[in-house]
Design a protein around this motif. Structure first.
Motif, PDB file in Angstrom:
ATOM      1  N   ASN A   1       0.864  -1.191   0.000  1.00 10.59           N
ATOM      2  CA  ASN A   1       0.000   0.000   0.000  1.00 10.59           C
ATOM      3  C   ASN A   1       0.899   1.239   0.000  1.00 10.59           C
ATOM      4  O   ASN A   1       1.437   1.612   1.035  1.00 10.59           O
ATOM      5  CB  ASN A   1      -0.917  -0.046   1.231  1.00 10.59           C
ATOM      6  CG  ASN A   1      -1.973   1.031   1.195  1.00 10.59           C
ATOM      7  OD1 ASN A   1      -2.054   1.805   0.240  1.00 10.59           O
ATOM      8  ND2 ASN A   1      -2.768   1.110   2.241  1.00 10.59           N
TER       9      ASN A   1
ATOM     10  N   THR B   1       4.893   3.765 -10.390  1.00  7.88           N
ATOM     11  CA  THR B   1       4.369   5.134 -10.304  1.00  7.88           C
ATOM     12  C   THR B   1       4.610   5.658  -8.893  1.00  7.88           C
ATOM     13  O   THR B   1       4.821   4.879  -7.960  1.00  7.88           O
ATOM     14  CB  THR B   1       2.858   5.154 -10.591  1.00  7.88           C
ATOM     15  OG1 THR B   1       2.218   4.197  -9.751  1.00  7.88           O
ATOM     16  CG2 THR B   1       2.569   4.830 -12.048  1.00  7.88           C
TER      17      THR B   1
ATOM     18  N   SER C   1      -1.118   8.648   6.214  1.00  4.65           N
ATOM     19  CA  SER C   1      -1.784   9.178   7.398  1.00  4.65           C
ATOM     20  C   SER C   1      -1.176   8.537   8.656  1.00  4.65           C
ATOM     21  O   SER C   1      -0.801   7.369   8.641  1.00  4.65           O
ATOM     22  CB  SER C   1      -3.276   8.884   7.315  1.00  4.65           C
ATOM     23  OG  SER C   1      -3.489   7.516   7.018  1.00  4.65           O
TER      24      SER C   1
ATOM     25  N   ARG D   1      -9.244   8.734  -5.630  1.00  3.51           N
ATOM     26  CA  ARG D   1      -9.828   8.889  -4.282  1.00  3.51           C
ATOM     27  C   ARG D   1     -10.432  10.290  -4.207  1.00  3.51           C
ATOM     28  O   ARG D   1      -9.742  11.268  -4.483  1.00  3.51           O
ATOM     29  CB  ARG D   1      -8.729   8.735  -3.216  1.00  3.51           C
ATOM     30  CG  ARG D   1      -9.222   8.985  -1.791  1.00  3.51           C
ATOM     31  CD  ARG D   1      -8.178   8.656  -0.737  1.00  3.51           C
ATOM     32  NE  ARG D   1      -7.135   9.659  -0.635  1.00  3.51           N
ATOM     33  CZ  ARG D   1      -6.075   9.578   0.158  1.00  3.51           C
ATOM     34  NH1 ARG D   1      -5.900   8.506   0.916  1.00  3.51           N
ATOM     35  NH2 ARG D   1      -5.186  10.544   0.196  1.00  3.51           N
TER      36      ARG D   1
ATOM     37  N   GLY E   1      -4.837   1.624  -1.585  1.00  2.36           N
ATOM     38  CA  GLY E   1      -5.461   1.852  -0.280  1.00  2.36           C
ATOM     39  C   GLY E   1      -6.975   1.724  -0.317  1.00  2.36           C
ATOM     40  O   GLY E   1      -7.602   1.432   0.701  1.00  2.36           O
TER      41      GLY E   1
END
Ligand code: AMP
Ligand code: MG
Length: 354
Positions: A64, A119, A145, A197, A236
């Protein structure tokens, strides 16, 4: 390890604390810091070992990928190849700000930081502490986060402390963050800019700058609570998301009906011996007859709803409620971003009351 908390909440920023935090990063350590979206857990993005430590501290799956935080546009050019024209246009429009761009990487950023992908996701945060830390350290900072994987993203330094105390060197405490939801992520590696997202920068804002914009079909849910498209491209978004301890249901529809339905369901649940939490707005708070009622914000101020969402979910965990009933917040600008997080926390469970 003892996690130091360093205050940077006052203006002018305490540069002594920024310099100490920068030293920690330069020596391969980890520092949590505020951005305008949520708190990030930072390490030197070019240092494989630092990235490994980030995954370990968060308990995050190593496929992730992390977002690289920069302070100058030239740093984007340093770490990418075949940078499309749209990157410049979007940076001019939204950086520093809550927009992350996924671009083709070169060899500067190691695979440990990008979860093995070719990427790299890059963002310039709009927060003076974050920018000062990047500049003072001379590092590009990899920062997901700053929560334990599977918990709500942290919007206050104390949330970071709850999750990561003893696991990281320091937390820069800059007070509550501004936006409270993670950045919008766009993929620039295909012909059409694609939202991976949703966040504060919404589809209309992006269209104004680059024309055509798509949304990854892997993140659009239908009425049945499943996606039409293939797997989401942002890794994610594939993982099971945060689920509060209490079983969360969203009740949507006309306000009077929503309130009366939640009151009925609350009464029933209490009769069954359950502890109930309710997510209300300042306008509806006093209309709820029982349960632990928490006010998320004001419907006319959608920023307040985004700002308080994760904090409220954490509060309900502490209150140990068995069930949570929430109003729906499909607000005009940030509604897509807010409902993306809330629906995930509810496992897509929604009741329509007309
Ligand atoms: P966080 O900072 O915790 O919100 O996590 C960053 C998220 O950015 C990851 O969970 C991914 O979904 C997304 N991301 C980071 N790098 C890439 C990439 N190269 N391609 C697609 N998505 C990415
Ligand atoms: Mg996260």
């Amino acid at each position: 390890m003892i996690t130091r908390i360093m205050d940077v909440s006052q203006e002018p920023i305490n540069m002594e604390n920024i310099r100490e935090a920068a030293e920690i990063l330069k020596n391969g350590g980890l520092v949590a810091f505020p951005t305008e979206t949520v708190y990030g857990l930072g390490g030197d993005a070019t240092d494989k070992e630092a990235s490994r430590k980030i995954y370990q501290a968060k308990g995050r799956p190593s496929d992730n990928p992390l977002i690289v935080h920069i302070a100058k546009f030239s740093q984007l050019e340093q770490i990418t190849s075949d940078l499309p024209e749209n990157a410049k246009l979007l940076a001019d429009a939204f950086w520093p700000g809550p927009l992350t761009m996924v671009c083709n990487k070169n060899q500067v950023i190691p695979y440990e930081t990008t979860g093995g992908l070719d990427t790299v996701a890059v963002r310039m945060p709009n927060n003076p502490v974050a920018l000062a830390l990047i500049e003072e350290s001379g590092c590009m900072i990899a920062a997901p986060s700053a929560n334990t994987s599977g918990r709500p993203s942290p919007t206050k330094a104390e949330h970071v402390y709850q999750d990561l105390s003893g696991k990281i060197e320091a937390i820069l405490d800059g007070g509550a963050v501004d936006i409270g939801l993670e950045s919008t992520i766009v993929d620039l590696t295909e012909d059409v800019v694609t939202i991976l997202r949703p966040g504060f920068i919404n589809m209309d804002m992006l269209k104004e700058v680059v024309g055509e914009v798509r949304i990854d079909p892997g993140i659009v849910y239908n009425d049945k609570g499943t996606t039409e498209g293939a797997k989401p491209k942002a890794p994610g978004m594939r993982y099971k998301h945060y689920a509060p301890k209490g079983d969360l249901t969203i009740i949507s529809g006309q306000e009077d009906k929503v309130v009366s339905t939640i009151n009925k369901m609350t009464k029933q649940a209490i009769q069954n011996g359950q502890k109930v939490g309710i997510i209300a707005t300042s306008a509806t708070r006093d209309r709820y007859e029982a349960g632990e009622v928490l006010v998320i914000g004001d419907r006319d101020d959608e920023g307040s709803i985004a700002h308080n969402l994760y904090d409220i979910l954490r509060q309900f965990d502490e209150l140990d409620v068995d069930v949570i009933f929430s109003e729906s917040f499909a607000t005009p600008k940030m509604g897509q971003a807010i409902m993306n997080r809330l629906l995930k926390a509810a496992g897509q469970k929604t009741i329509e009351v007309g």
